[in-house]
Design an enzyme around this catalytic site. Structure first.
Site, PDB file in Angstrom:
ATOM      1  N   GLU A 138       0.843  -1.191   0.000  1.00  0.00           N
ATOM      2  CA  GLU A 138       0.000   0.000   0.000  1.00  0.00           C
ATOM      3  C   GLU A 138       0.879   1.242   0.000  1.00  0.00           C
ATOM      4  O   GLU A 138       1.812   1.357   0.800  1.00  0.00           O
ATOM      5  CB  GLU A 138      -0.938  -0.021   1.222  1.00  0.00           C
ATOM      6  CG  GLU A 138      -1.615   1.295   1.566  1.00  0.00           C
ATOM      7  CD  GLU A 138      -2.475   1.901   0.441  1.00  0.00           C
ATOM      8  OE1 GLU A 138      -3.225   1.152  -0.210  1.00  0.00           O
ATOM      9  OE2 GLU A 138      -2.354   3.120   0.224  1.00  0.00           O
ATOM     10  N   ARG A 169     -17.208   4.257   4.428  1.00  0.00           N
ATOM     11  CA  ARG A 169     -16.244   3.394   3.721  1.00  0.00           C
ATOM     12  C   ARG A 169     -15.404   2.548   4.665  1.00  0.00           C
ATOM     13  O   ARG A 169     -15.090   1.394   4.371  1.00  0.00           O
ATOM     14  CB  ARG A 169     -15.303   4.243   2.879  1.00  0.00           C
ATOM     15  CG  ARG A 169     -15.894   4.664   1.592  1.00  0.00           C
ATOM     16  CD  ARG A 169     -15.150   5.824   1.028  1.00  0.00           C
ATOM     17  NE  ARG A 169     -15.896   6.325  -0.088  1.00  0.00           N
ATOM     18  CZ  ARG A 169     -15.713   5.916  -1.326  1.00  0.00           C
ATOM     19  NH1 ARG A 169     -14.780   5.078  -1.618  1.00  0.00           N
ATOM     20  NH2 ARG A 169     -16.480   6.383  -2.294  1.00  0.00           N
ATOM     21  N   TYR A 212     -27.830  10.311   2.732  1.00  0.00           N
ATOM     22  CA  TYR A 212     -28.266   9.206   3.590  1.00  0.00           C
ATOM     23  C   TYR A 212     -27.397   9.185   4.846  1.00  0.00           C
ATOM     24  O   TYR A 212     -26.310   9.755   4.876  1.00  0.00           O
ATOM     25  CB  TYR A 212     -28.187   7.857   2.853  1.00  0.00           C
ATOM     26  CG  TYR A 212     -26.905   7.576   2.119  1.00  0.00           C
ATOM     27  CD1 TYR A 212     -25.793   7.083   2.779  1.00  0.00           C
ATOM     28  CD2 TYR A 212     -26.802   7.789   0.749  1.00  0.00           C
ATOM     29  CE1 TYR A 212     -24.624   6.817   2.107  1.00  0.00           C
ATOM     30  CE2 TYR A 212     -25.624   7.530   0.061  1.00  0.00           C
ATOM     31  CZ  TYR A 212     -24.538   7.038   0.745  1.00  0.00           C
ATOM     32  OH  TYR A 212     -23.365   6.772   0.067  1.00  0.00           O
ATOM     33  N   ASP A 246     -11.061  -0.388  -9.442  1.00  0.00           N
ATOM     34  CA  ASP A 246     -10.971   0.848 -10.229  1.00  0.00           C
ATOM     35  C   ASP A 246      -9.767   0.868 -11.169  1.00  0.00           C
ATOM     36  O   ASP A 246      -9.794   1.562 -12.186  1.00  0.00           O
ATOM     37  CB  ASP A 246     -10.887   2.065  -9.297  1.00  0.00           C
ATOM     38  CG  ASP A 246     -12.253   2.541  -8.822  1.00  0.00           C
ATOM     39  OD1 ASP A 246     -13.252   1.846  -9.090  1.00  0.00           O
ATOM     40  OD2 ASP A 246     -12.321   3.611  -8.185  1.00  0.00           O
TER      41      ASP A 246
HETATM   42  C1  LIG Z   1     -18.475  10.156  -5.124  1.00  0.00           C
HETATM   43  C2  LIG Z   1     -18.348   8.673  -5.194  1.00  0.00           C
HETATM   44  C3  LIG Z   1     -19.357   7.872  -4.686  1.00  0.00           C
HETATM   45  C4  LIG Z   1     -19.266   6.488  -4.769  1.00  0.00           C
HETATM   46  N1  LIG Z   1     -20.285   5.734  -4.289  1.00  0.00           N
HETATM   47  C5  LIG Z   1     -20.231   4.391  -4.389  1.00  0.00           C
HETATM   48  C6  LIG Z   1     -21.300   3.590  -3.921  1.00  0.00           C
HETATM   49  O1  LIG Z   1     -22.313   4.107  -3.411  1.00  0.00           O
HETATM   50  N2  LIG Z   1     -21.192   2.239  -4.020  1.00  0.00           N
HETATM   51  C7  LIG Z   1     -20.082   1.628  -4.568  1.00  0.00           C
HETATM   52  O2  LIG Z   1     -20.044   0.383  -4.640  1.00  0.00           O
HETATM   53  N3  LIG Z   1     -19.055   2.370  -5.047  1.00  0.00           N
HETATM   54  C8  LIG Z   1     -19.087   3.726  -4.973  1.00  0.00           C
HETATM   55  N4  LIG Z   1     -18.059   4.479  -5.435  1.00  0.00           N
HETATM   56  C9  LIG Z   1     -16.905   3.804  -6.081  1.00  0.00           C
HETATM   57  C10 LIG Z   1     -15.888   3.241  -5.088  1.00  0.00           C
HETATM   58  O3  LIG Z   1     -15.488   4.237  -4.179  1.00  0.00           O
HETATM   59  C11 LIG Z   1     -14.651   2.735  -5.820  1.00  0.00           C
HETATM   60  O4  LIG Z   1     -15.036   2.031  -6.976  1.00  0.00           O
HETATM   61  C12 LIG Z   1     -13.853   1.789  -4.929  1.00  0.00           C
HETATM   62  O5  LIG Z   1     -13.386   2.490  -3.795  1.00  0.00           O
HETATM   63  C13 LIG Z   1     -12.677   1.212  -5.700  1.00  0.00           C
HETATM   64  O6  LIG Z   1     -11.878   0.446  -4.833  1.00  0.00           O
HETATM   65  P1  LIG Z   1     -10.404   0.048  -5.275  1.00  0.00           P
HETATM   66  O7  LIG Z   1      -9.855  -0.748  -4.137  1.00  0.00           O
HETATM   67  O8  LIG Z   1     -10.401  -0.550  -6.628  1.00  0.00           O
HETATM   68  O9  LIG Z   1      -9.622   1.432  -5.418  1.00  0.00           O
HETATM   69  P2  LIG Z   1      -9.275   2.535  -4.315  1.00  0.00           P
HETATM   70  O10 LIG Z   1     -10.340   2.616  -3.295  1.00  0.00           O
HETATM   71  O11 LIG Z   1      -8.914   3.767  -5.060  1.00  0.00           O
HETATM   72  O12 LIG Z   1      -7.965   1.963  -3.591  1.00  0.00           O
HETATM   73  C14 LIG Z   1      -6.705   2.000  -4.218  1.00  0.00           C
HETATM   74  C15 LIG Z   1      -5.631   1.865  -3.135  1.00  0.00           C
HETATM   75  O13 LIG Z   1      -4.346   1.783  -3.783  1.00  0.00           O
HETATM   76  C16 LIG Z   1      -3.447   2.667  -3.156  1.00  0.00           C
HETATM   77  N5  LIG Z   1      -2.460   3.030  -4.200  1.00  0.00           N
HETATM   78  C17 LIG Z   1      -2.577   3.952  -5.174  1.00  0.00           C
HETATM   79  N6  LIG Z   1      -1.490   3.940  -5.954  1.00  0.00           N
HETATM   80  C18 LIG Z   1      -0.673   2.972  -5.469  1.00  0.00           C
HETATM   81  C19 LIG Z   1       0.597   2.446  -5.867  1.00  0.00           C
HETATM   82  N7  LIG Z   1       1.250   2.927  -6.936  1.00  0.00           N
HETATM   83  N8  LIG Z   1       1.129   1.441  -5.152  1.00  0.00           N
HETATM   84  C20 LIG Z   1       0.484   0.930  -4.064  1.00  0.00           C
HETATM   85  N9  LIG Z   1      -0.707   1.384  -3.636  1.00  0.00           N
HETATM   86  C21 LIG Z   1      -1.301   2.372  -4.347  1.00  0.00           C
HETATM   87  C22 LIG Z   1      -4.298   3.807  -2.654  1.00  0.00           C
HETATM   88  O14 LIG Z   1      -3.652   4.503  -1.589  1.00  0.00           O
HETATM   89  C23 LIG Z   1      -5.546   3.067  -2.195  1.00  0.00           C
HETATM   90  O15 LIG Z   1      -5.427   2.605  -0.866  1.00  0.00           O
HETATM   91  C24 LIG Z   1     -18.129   5.873  -5.370  1.00  0.00           C
HETATM   92  C25 LIG Z   1     -17.091   6.668  -5.864  1.00  0.00           C
HETATM   93  C26 LIG Z   1     -17.203   8.054  -5.779  1.00  0.00           C
HETATM   94  C27 LIG Z   1     -16.084   8.890  -6.349  1.00  0.00           C
END
Ligand SMILES: Cc1cc2nc3c(=O)[nH]c(=O)nc-3n(C[C@H](O)[C@H](O)[C@H](O)COP(=O)(O)OP(=O)(O)OC[C@H]3O[C@@H](n4cnc5c(N)ncnc54)[C@H](O)[C@@H]3O)c2cc1C
Length: 382
Positions: free
Chosen positions: A30, A103, A212, A289
């Site tokens: 991380e 979250r 909410y 993402d």
């Molecule tokens: C306004 C908004 C509302 C949302 N509402 C919802 C909802 O109601 N329901 C839902 O299901 N989803 C929702 N989402 C989407 C959701 O937040 C994301 O899709 C989800 O958090 C993605 O998770 P992830 O683990 O793929 O990425 P992230 O949560 O972005 O996690 C990525 C992690 O990688 C780390 N990182 C980054 N670069 C590096 C690197 N080079 N090396 C090592 N670590 C790194 C970061 O620090 C982070 O901890 C919403 C998004 C937004 C913007």
């Protein structure tokens, strides 16, 4: 050898839990100094809860979640109810739990499951900058210059993924032109007349406002989004109250009252990426993402990351790393592309239309029963 996971957000930690439960050793790398999520809420649909159950953390997340009675779509201008989806016993019998959470209420149980499993090695301050691979394994090269060797690398490093930059090479995510303003409001500041155990979405011309209760009822999560043609990326920039309000007009009385409760706003310019099918480079694969960022309009980004994590964990085979990662991508790419498409469509056709288009939306919802809504949600929640 261990499976390397770049990124310890919801997707990365869910993958670590799933892979460890499937018998793999996992090292999570991380970038940040701690495993934590920013203070905002998300909605978790039944498909997300089924994944949390499969990872063994469903009960812990349910215990922290706010179990809302209904989702409501209202006209942002008049306040009139356009559609309602009760999360009642019929909904639950067909699909399962729908709830809203802070979250951290998802992340903390995943983190606890990682900490309780000796097969998971959690490392902070470990930003992945690049990777190298050969026939026997993959090396993650950290920004510090350190290297970590594993059998596979899962790029769960979010919207601006370093792993994706090397694997796909499609540059910075394009901005959508939509700006989201978020605020978290202490629940004691909310007048009794506005307190309802529902997710409310006010849809107006080129804007929508969602709110909410989260965190066991202690806070209210407020997200106000406008299609303002923004062209520059923005990530969590503090903004003045008056700057936010000028985007949301005309706005009905209840929504105006809710917006007035927010003391501190932060702004994001939203990004997504068109779906791709190349998420894999031999022993390296993308998740969440990093693979398929979507607009939040179907409230599915985190839910899809959880689905990825469970699917990857069940597909992964240490005797055939590249083949098993290819099976995972094949299982996930069409569904996540559909979620991407539907998320954009909902923004355009349901949340932001004006005039005749808004009237057509209202007529469409008026012609549907709750059973019709369930049928239309079957592909996603079922
Ligand atoms: C306004 C908004 C509302 C949302 N509402 C919802 C909802 O109601 N329901 C839902 O299901 N989803 C929702 N989402 C989407 C959701 O937040 C994301 O899709 C989800 O958090 C993605 O998770 P992830 O683990 O793929 O990425 P992230 O949560 O972005 O996690 C990525 C992690 O990688 C780390 N990182 C980054 N670069 C590096 C690197 N080079 N090396 C090592 N670590 C790194 C970061 O620090 C982070 O901890 C919403 C998004 C937004 C913007």
């Amino acid at each position: 050898m261990t499976v390397l996971v770049a990124g310890g957000g919801i997707g990365g930690l869910a993958a670590a839990v799933g892979l460890a439960r499937a018998g793999q050793h996992v090292t999570v790398l991380e970038a940040a100094a701690a495993f934590e999520e920013i203070g905002a809420g998300i909605q978790v649909g039944p498909n997300g809860f089924r994944m949390l159950d499969s990872l063994g953390v469903g009960p812990a997340v349910r215990a922290r979640a706010v179990h809302v009675d209904e989702g409501r779509l209202r006209c942002g201008v008049s306040g009139r109810l356009v559609a309602a989806l009760p999360f009642d016993s019929d909904f639950q019998a067909r699909f399962g739990t729908y709830a809203v959470v802070h979250r951290n209420d998802v992340l903390a149980p995943l983190l606890a499951a990682c900490l309780a499993d000796e097969r998971v090695d959690l490392r902070v301050d470990s930003a992945v900058a690049a990777y190298e691979q050969d026939g026997s394994g993959v090396t993650a090269v950290l920004r510090s210059g350190d290297v970590v060797r594993g059998a596979a690398l899962v790029g769960a490093d979010g919207l601006r993924s370093a792993v994706r930059r090397q694997l796909v090479g499609d540059g910075e995510p394009p901005v959508s032109g939509h700006t989201t303003f978020r605020a978290v409001i202490p629940a004691e500041n909310v007048p009794q007349s506005l307190k309802e155990n529902v997710v409310t979405l006010w849809a107006g011309p080129r804007y929508h406002v969602v709110w909410y209760v989260i965190a066991g009822g202690r806070y209210v999560n407020l997200v106000a989004t406008v299609d303002n043609g923004a062209t520059e990326p923005m990530t969590g920039k503090p903004v003045e109250h008056a700057e936010v309000l000028r985007h949301f007009s005309p706005l009905c009385d209840d929504a105006t009252q809710v917006m007035a409760l927010a003391a501190e706003w932060r702004a994001w310019v939203l990004c997504d990426r068109p779906p791709i099918t190349t998420w894999q480079d031999s022993r390296v694969v993308l998740l969440g993402d990093a693979a398929h960022p979507v607009l939040q309009y179907a409230a599915q980004g985190a839910c899809q990351a959880l689905e990825d994590a469970v699917c990857l964990s069940s597909a992964y085979d240490s005797r055939d790393v590249a083949g098993s990662l290819a099976r995972y991508v094949a299982l996930r790419s069409e569904r996540t592309a559909r979620v991407h498409h539907v998320s954009r469509l909902m923004g355009r056709e349901v949340y932001h239309p004006a005039g005749e288009a808004a009237a057509a939306r209202d007529a469409m919802f008026a012609s549907w029963t709750v059973a019709d809504l369930h049928e239309r949600l079957e592909w996603l929640y079922g």
